[in-house]
Design a protein around this motif. Structure first.
Motif, short mmCIF file in Angstrom:
data_model
loop_
_atom_site.label_atom_id
_atom_site.label_comp_id
_atom_site.label_asym_id
_atom_site.label_seq_id
_atom_site.Cartn_x
_atom_site.Cartn_y
_atom_site.Cartn_z
N VAL A 141 6.37 -69.13 -10.69
CA VAL A 141 7.19 -69.94 -9.78
C VAL A 141 8.14 -70.81 -10.59
O VAL A 141 7.73 -71.62 -11.41
CB VAL A 141 6.32 -70.83 -8.87
N THR A 146 10.34 -66.44 -7.68
CA THR A 146 8.96 -66.55 -7.19
C THR A 146 8.39 -65.15 -7.17
O THR A 146 8.84 -64.29 -6.42
CB THR A 146 8.92 -67.17 -5.79
N THR A 163 10.35 -63.13 -3.79
CA THR A 163 10.95 -63.78 -2.63
C THR A 163 12.08 -62.93 -2.07
O THR A 163 12.82 -62.28 -2.83
CB THR A 163 11.48 -65.18 -2.99
N ALA A 168 10.79 -70.78 -4.60
CA ALA A 168 10.06 -72.00 -4.27
C ALA A 168 10.71 -73.22 -4.90
O ALA A 168 10.85 -74.28 -4.26
CB ALA A 168 8.61 -71.87 -4.74
N PHE A 215 11.30 -68.61 1.77
CA PHE A 215 11.31 -70.08 1.87
C PHE A 215 12.53 -70.61 2.61
O PHE A 215 12.66 -71.82 2.80
CB PHE A 215 11.24 -70.70 0.47
N ILE A 252 5.36 -75.54 1.28
CA ILE A 252 5.69 -74.63 0.19
C ILE A 252 4.43 -74.18 -0.55
O ILE A 252 4.23 -72.99 -0.83
CB ILE A 252 6.68 -75.29 -0.79
N LEU A 256 2.79 -70.32 -0.79
CA LEU A 256 2.50 -69.68 -2.07
C LEU A 256 1.05 -69.22 -2.16
O LEU A 256 0.76 -68.07 -2.52
CB LEU A 256 2.81 -70.65 -3.22
#
Length: 337
Positions: A141, A146, A163, A168, A215, A252, A256
């Motif tokens: 991260v 990510t 992602t 993130a 995100f 967040i 994760l």
């Protein structure tokens, strides 16, 4: 007596100019010069980053060699970040490493920045912290990435999830910007979240199939909460700052760790690990270790100095590349992705 192997690692992918020296895989120096120039602009300005790398790379490398107690003539190989990252910043490190290796007549080692973050777990510095056992699942991260990576060996890795939009770290920094916090905002979110209620402001949980992340929905919903609150009360952010930070951070972190739990269960590993700049977040570190304890897994997170960008992780990756005889040609060029 065998001649010691000294590997110089150079990192210049974003806004830290860093260099480190390993002796037979043991860390002898680790020097990092951060770039304060970006704070006034609210984010990293690529051209300014490139200029700062040009100014700092010679003194940083010199300091790393001096701290290690060696001369450049004693180096066995030079490792450098070939990507991903900002192209101008990468070019500074690449050209410097390529020229120095050619002048010294020693091997050049091109390192993938994201793999180096994972290999930070294996940096030997005299401490007795345990290292992950293969195979293990690594959550990487950072501000721009990510990833969930299955690590079978030092140089054998498979990306299982990434992602589909924002990273993130980007969500942390953009959320901080909405709150009017200075750059870099991620550490400030972490600090202000202490004592806040992470459930006071409900944010949506991303619904992305498989091991991928998202995100953008959290970021958009958080922006809406702040805008509506400020429209009704000009002092909303000041009054609710700890709760806003805790809510953003909690969402967040939850997003994760849900994917870590799901993926680790699916592939059946006994060790989970985390690396990258965002792994310095205190709530994420604590909840990551708590998840491992509940599931009966062994958790691994590097010391804070090896979470953010640093030369030691590049040198460590170079150490394994050199042992595998995976050197780069003098015509190597960096890549942004």
């Amino acid at each position: 007596m065998a001649k010691p192997v000294f590997v110089l690692g150079i990192e210049s992918s974003c806004d830290e100019t860093a260099a480190a020296v390993l002796e037979n895989g043991m860390l002898r120096s680790n020097v990092v010069a951060s770039q304060e120039v970006h704070a006034r602009w609210g984010g990293v300005v690529p051209e300014l980053a490139s200029r700062a790398h040009q100014e700092q790379i010679v003194p940083v490398v010199d300091a790393a060699l001096r701290e290690a107690g060696i001369t450049r003539g004693e180096l066995s190989a030079i490792a450098f970040t070939k990507g991903p990252g900002l192209i101008g910043a990468l070019l500074v490190g690449t050209c410097f490493a390529r020229s120095m290796a050619q002048a010294l007549g020693i091997p050049l080692l091109g390192v993938d920045h994201m793999q180096a973050h994972i290999l930070a777990h294996f940096i030997r510095d005299g401490s007795d912290r345990p290292v992950p056992a293969f195979p293990f699942l690594n959550l990487t991260v950072s501000g721009g990435h990510t990833l969930l990576v299955l690590v079978r060996d030092h140089l054998d890795m498979e990306v299982l999830g990434s992602t589909v939009d924002d990273a993130a770290g980007e969500a942390f920094d953009k959320g901080a910007k909405v709150l009017g916090l200075p750059y870099p905002g991620g550490p400030l979110i972490d600090r202000h979240a202490v004592g806040g209620d992470p459930r006071k402001f409900r944010l949506p949980m991303p619904q992305v199939p498989g091991s991928d992340f998202s995100f953008s929905g959290i970021k958009t919903a958080f922006n809406g909460v702040v805008q509506r609150g400020t429209a009704n009360d000009p002092d909303f952010v000041t009054r609710e700052l700890p709760h806003l930070c805790a809510s953003l951070q909690g969402s967040i972190v939850d997003a994760l760790l849900r994917k870590v739990q799901k993926t680790a269960r699916n592939i059946g590993v006994e060790h989970i690990a985390m690396s990258g700049g965002v792994s310095a977040n205190t709530a994420l570190r604590a909840q990551f270790e708590a998840l491992a304890e509940r599931e009966g897994w062994q958790a691994h997170v590097p010391p804070l100095a090896y979470c953010t960008d640093n030369g030691a992780m590049i040198a460590m990756a170079g150490h394994f590349l050199l042992a595998a005889d995976r050197t780069a040609g003098m015509d190597v060029v960096p890549h942004t992705r």
